[in-house]
Motif scaffolding. Structure first.
Motif, PDB file in Angstrom:
ATOM      1  N   HIS A   1       0.854  -1.197   0.000  1.00  0.00           N
ATOM      2  CA  HIS A   1       0.000   0.000   0.000  1.00  0.00           C
ATOM      3  C   HIS A   1       0.881   1.235   0.000  1.00  0.00           C
ATOM      4  CE1 HIS A   1      -2.994   2.898   1.371  1.00  0.00           C
ATOM      5  NE2 HIS A   1      -3.932   1.996   1.101  1.00  0.00           N
ATOM      6  N   ALA A   2       0.506   2.221  -0.789  1.00  0.00           N
ATOM      7  CA  ALA A   2       1.319   3.434  -0.938  1.00  0.00           C
ATOM      8  C   ALA A   2       1.150   4.444   0.195  1.00  0.00           C
ATOM      9  CB  ALA A   2       0.993   4.117  -2.262  1.00  0.00           C
ATOM     10  N   GLY A   3       0.302   4.153   1.169  1.00  0.00           N
ATOM     11  CA  GLY A   3       0.071   5.099   2.255  1.00  0.00           C
ATOM     12  C   GLY A   3      -1.105   6.007   1.938  1.00  0.00           C
ATOM     13  N   MET A   4      -1.541   6.754   2.934  1.00  0.00           N
ATOM     14  CA  MET A   4      -2.733   7.582   2.797  1.00  0.00           C
ATOM     15  C   MET A   4      -2.642   8.578   1.650  1.00  0.00           C
ATOM     16  SD  MET A   4      -4.551  10.002   5.620  1.00  0.00           S
ATOM     17  CE  MET A   4      -5.363   8.707   6.516  1.00  0.00           C
ATOM     18  N   PHE A   5      -1.480   9.162   1.459  1.00  0.00           N
ATOM     19  CA  PHE A   5      -1.307  10.164   0.408  1.00  0.00           C
ATOM     20  C   PHE A   5      -0.349   9.702  -0.687  1.00  0.00           C
ATOM     21  CE2 PHE A   5      -2.342  12.463   4.343  1.00  0.00           C
ATOM     22  CZ  PHE A   5      -3.546  13.018   3.948  1.00  0.00           C
ATOM     23  N   GLY A   6      -0.103   8.394  -0.758  1.00  0.00           N
ATOM     24  CA  GLY A   6       0.797   7.854  -1.771  1.00  0.00           C
ATOM     25  C   GLY A   6       2.255   8.133  -1.511  1.00  0.00           C
ATOM     26  N   GLU A   7       2.581   8.408  -0.251  1.00  0.00           N
ATOM     27  CA  GLU A   7       3.931   8.846   0.090  1.00  0.00           C
ATOM     28  C   GLU A   7       4.921   7.723   0.367  1.00  0.00           C
ATOM     29  OE1 GLU A   7       1.891   8.371   4.083  1.00  0.00           O
ATOM     30  OE2 GLU A   7       1.293   8.865   2.046  1.00  0.00           O
ATOM     31  N   VAL A   8       4.457   6.498   0.491  1.00  0.00           N
ATOM     32  CA  VAL A   8       5.354   5.397   0.851  1.00  0.00           C
ATOM     33  C   VAL A   8       5.800   4.671  -0.404  1.00  0.00           C
ATOM     34  CG1 VAL A   8       5.638   3.299   2.204  1.00  0.00           C
ATOM     35  CG2 VAL A   8       4.189   5.144   3.066  1.00  0.00           C
ATOM     36  N   GLY A   9       7.080   4.750  -0.670  1.00  0.00           N
ATOM     37  CA  GLY A   9       7.632   4.066  -1.823  1.00  0.00           C
ATOM     38  C   GLY A   9       9.121   4.304  -1.926  1.00  0.00           C
ATOM     39  N   THR A  10       9.752   3.503  -2.731  1.00  0.00           N
ATOM     40  CA  THR A  10      11.174   3.664  -3.030  1.00  0.00           C
ATOM     41  C   THR A  10      11.269   4.062  -4.495  1.00  0.00           C
ATOM     42  OG1 THR A  10      11.812   1.995  -1.405  1.00  0.00           O
ATOM     43  CG2 THR A  10      13.416   2.518  -3.129  1.00  0.00           C
ATOM     44  N   TYR A  11      11.878   5.195  -4.745  1.00  0.00           N
ATOM     45  CA  TYR A  11      12.005   5.714  -6.107  1.00  0.00           C
ATOM     46  C   TYR A  11      13.260   5.152  -6.753  1.00  0.00           C
ATOM     47  CZ  TYR A  11       8.273   8.836  -4.852  1.00  0.00           C
ATOM     48  OH  TYR A  11       7.050   9.322  -4.460  1.00  0.00           O
ATOM     49  N   LEU A  12      13.065   4.556  -7.910  1.00  0.00           N
ATOM     50  CA  LEU A  12      14.152   3.982  -8.691  1.00  0.00           C
ATOM     51  C   LEU A  12      14.131   4.640 -10.067  1.00  0.00           C
ATOM     52  CD1 LEU A  12      13.568   0.241  -7.735  1.00  0.00           C
ATOM     53  CD2 LEU A  12      15.235   1.818  -6.754  1.00  0.00           C
ATOM     54  N   PRO A  13      15.190   4.497 -10.832  1.00  0.00           N
ATOM     55  CA  PRO A  13      15.199   5.113 -12.155  1.00  0.00           C
ATOM     56  C   PRO A  13      14.015   4.643 -13.009  1.00  0.00           C
ATOM     57  CG  PRO A  13      17.385   4.314 -11.592  1.00  0.00           C
ATOM     58  CD  PRO A  13      16.442   3.818 -10.529  1.00  0.00           C
ATOM     59  N   GLY A  14      13.125   5.563 -13.327  1.00  0.00           N
ATOM     60  CA  GLY A  14      12.004   5.267 -14.198  1.00  0.00           C
ATOM     61  C   GLY A  14      10.828   4.555 -13.573  1.00  0.00           C
ATOM     62  N   ARG A  15      10.868   4.299 -12.270  1.00  0.00           N
ATOM     63  CA  ARG A  15       9.756   3.594 -11.633  1.00  0.00           C
ATOM     64  C   ARG A  15       9.806   3.758 -10.120  1.00  0.00           C
ATOM     65  NH1 ARG A  15      11.017  -1.713  -9.800  1.00  0.00           N
ATOM     66  NH2 ARG A  15      13.226  -2.115 -10.046  1.00  0.00           N
TER      67      ARG A  15
END
Length: 94
Positions: free
Chosen positions: A23-37
């Motif tokens: 799940h990306a979190g309430m505001f879509g803030e949870v993630g790991t940013y990689l080149p192009g994705r």
């Protein structure tokens, strides 16, 4: 940080019984940013790792969180913070 670690953590987490999805979190803030994705639901930092998930309604929250921590403990260093963002029903087979 190796870019593959976020993918490896995501695969290990989604393989845990009771986990429906990341799940990306309430505001879509949870993630790991990689080149192009982006790897949604996993934030790997030097000091800790955050994992946000949806679990199935019949899964025990604490047991599922413990299984997630166990599944990725050998992959990363530092504490693992597990957040259950949503509880969902299992899909019906048609």
């Amino acid at each position: 940080m190796s870019s593959e670690i976020a993918d490896t953590v995501a695969e290990a987490v989604t393989a845990v019984p009771g986990v429906a999805s990341l799940h990306a979190g309430m505001f879509g803030e949870v993630g790991t940013y990689l080149p192009g994705r982006r790897v949604v639901g996993v934030r790997v930092m030097e000091s800790s790792t955050d994992v946000h998930v949806c679990i199935f309604a019949d899964a025990a929250v604490r047991e599922t969180a413990l299984r997630i921590r166990q599944a990725i403990s050998g992959l990363i260093s530092g504490p693992v913070n597990v957040t259950v963002e949503d509880v969902v029903g299992r899909p019906h087979n048609a």
